[in-house]
Write a protein that holds these residues in place. Sequence first.
Motif, PDB file in Angstrom:
ATOM      1  N   TYR A  18      -7.298   3.547   9.032  1.00  0.00           N
ATOM      2  CA  TYR A  18      -7.353   4.107   7.910  1.00  0.00           C
ATOM      3  C   TYR A  18      -7.745   3.084   6.930  1.00  0.00           C
ATOM      4  CZ  TYR A  18      -6.286   7.260   3.704  1.00  0.00           C
ATOM      5  OH  TYR A  18      -6.393   7.908   2.697  1.00  0.00           O
ATOM      6  N   THR A  22     -11.485   5.558   3.307  1.00  0.00           N
ATOM      7  CA  THR A  22     -11.380   6.764   4.095  1.00  0.00           C
ATOM      8  C   THR A  22     -11.087   7.984   2.996  1.00  0.00           C
ATOM      9  OG1 THR A  22     -10.360   5.368   5.865  1.00  0.00           O
ATOM     10  CG2 THR A  22     -10.216   7.764   5.781  1.00  0.00           C
ATOM     11  N   TYR A  23     -10.179   8.017   2.178  1.00  0.00           N
ATOM     12  CA  TYR A  23      -9.698   9.052   1.373  1.00  0.00           C
ATOM     13  C   TYR A  23     -11.186   9.692   0.701  1.00  0.00           C
ATOM     14  CZ  TYR A  23      -7.465  12.034  -2.028  1.00  0.00           C
ATOM     15  OH  TYR A  23      -7.367  13.109  -2.755  1.00  0.00           O
ATOM     16  N   TYR A  31     -13.441  17.350  -4.334  1.00  0.00           N
ATOM     17  CA  TYR A  31     -12.256  16.857  -5.122  1.00  0.00           C
ATOM     18  C   TYR A  31     -12.264  17.404  -6.505  1.00  0.00           C
ATOM     19  CZ  TYR A  31      -8.974  13.765  -7.208  1.00  0.00           C
ATOM     20  OH  TYR A  31      -7.881  13.233  -7.891  1.00  0.00           O
ATOM     21  N   THR A 129      -2.225   7.224  -6.802  1.00  0.00           N
ATOM     22  CA  THR A 129      -3.134   6.537  -6.479  1.00  0.00           C
ATOM     23  C   THR A 129      -2.880   4.930  -6.182  1.00  0.00           C
ATOM     24  OG1 THR A 129      -4.711   7.858  -7.609  1.00  0.00           O
ATOM     25  CG2 THR A 129      -5.605   5.630  -7.134  1.00  0.00           C
ATOM     26  N   ASN A 132      -1.930   4.589  -2.439  1.00  0.00           N
ATOM     27  CA  ASN A 132      -3.345   4.686  -1.550  1.00  0.00           C
ATOM     28  C   ASN A 132      -3.350   3.555  -1.171  1.00  0.00           C
ATOM     29  OD1 ASN A 132      -5.468   7.318  -3.434  1.00  0.00           O
ATOM     30  ND2 ASN A 132      -3.925   7.562  -1.674  1.00  0.00           N
ATOM     31  N   ARG A 219      -9.857  16.323   6.993  1.00  0.00           N
ATOM     32  CA  ARG A 219      -9.983  15.334   5.648  1.00  0.00           C
ATOM     33  C   ARG A 219      -8.472  14.614   5.779  1.00  0.00           C
ATOM     34  NH1 ARG A 219     -14.042  17.581   2.651  1.00  0.00           N
ATOM     35  NH2 ARG A 219     -14.078  20.093   2.930  1.00  0.00           N
ATOM     36  N   TRP A 221      -5.548  11.688   4.952  1.00  0.00           N
ATOM     37  CA  TRP A 221      -5.087  10.923   3.899  1.00  0.00           C
ATOM     38  C   TRP A 221      -3.963  10.164   4.252  1.00  0.00           C
ATOM     39  CZ3 TRP A 221      -0.251  12.362   1.898  1.00  0.00           C
ATOM     40  CH2 TRP A 221       0.217  13.532   2.628  1.00  0.00           C
TER      41      TRP A 221
END
Length: 269
Positions: A18, A22-23, A31, A129, A132, A219, A221
Amino acid sequence: MPRRRDPTTDDPSPTDTYGAGTYGRAFADVYDEWYHRVTDVEATTALISSLATETGADAPILELGVGTGRLALPLARTGHEVHGIDASPEMLARLRAHDPAGTVVPHLGDMGRTLPAGPFSVVFAAYNTFFNLVDEDSQRSCLMMIAERLTAAGVLVIEAFTPAREDRGGDRTGGDRGVEERTAPDGGRILNATIRDPSRQTITGQHIHIAPTGEVVLRPWMVRYLHPEQLDEMASGCGLRPVARWGDWDRGPFGPTSPRHVSVYRRDP
Ligand SMILES: C[S@@+](CC[C@H](N)C(=O)[O-])C[C@H]1O[C@@H](n2cnc3c(N)ncnc32)[C@H](O)[C@@H]1O
């Protein structure tokens, strides 16, 4: 804090595959449609704008993981100069398309490795975020770069979910697996499959999007979550002391059962 991973003896980690981009690569096409109201845009921009004004310096604001500009674009309309960094060219392409006048200054980069030079009056990461950044080293490195880039009275603001008590690293070893199902905005189905690893404090997820046509899109995450006090400890070690914690963007109180927090840090003198 969870122990560091030893690549010579430990099982492969999800972070091996990852990456920072990637996200954004996985979610950029949906989005805006899926997440435009995911958090309170008006309250967020009002608080960030007033904090920037309170610093007294005419320095720009930086959003970490700016995405398609959901927050940065309305923030720029409050009159502040706004910069945004994102690791995803796909997300930044959408930001540029929404912003033909160039009111937000975009920067392509991994916020765990590089940040624009600054100085900034406010640096902020909204809607989880900061999580992330999926390992401890990159979270720490990001905080250290922020401390170097804030003006003397500048602040860092992080909005994130409050993990459940039992998810503290090391308290459990088993982890959780789950699948939630919901209707997709296009009328199809979304299966959100997650694996929670309490020892690494990570949640690895996969949105399995089954479109009305039958097409299946995956998708991925991932987040590395921190408890609020762990975030405070990490920030303090990077030269950023905690100065406020609220339960929402309206400066509502934060308590033991608050599902999320908005936390403010100031640079050590
Ligand atoms: C959940 S979205 C939030 C976007 C925007 N802040 C908002 O609230 O709508 C997270 C964003 O962070 C970006 N991102 C993830 N990891 C990143 C990293 N290491 N460096 C910079 N951006 C990253 C993703 O590409 C994505 O645009």
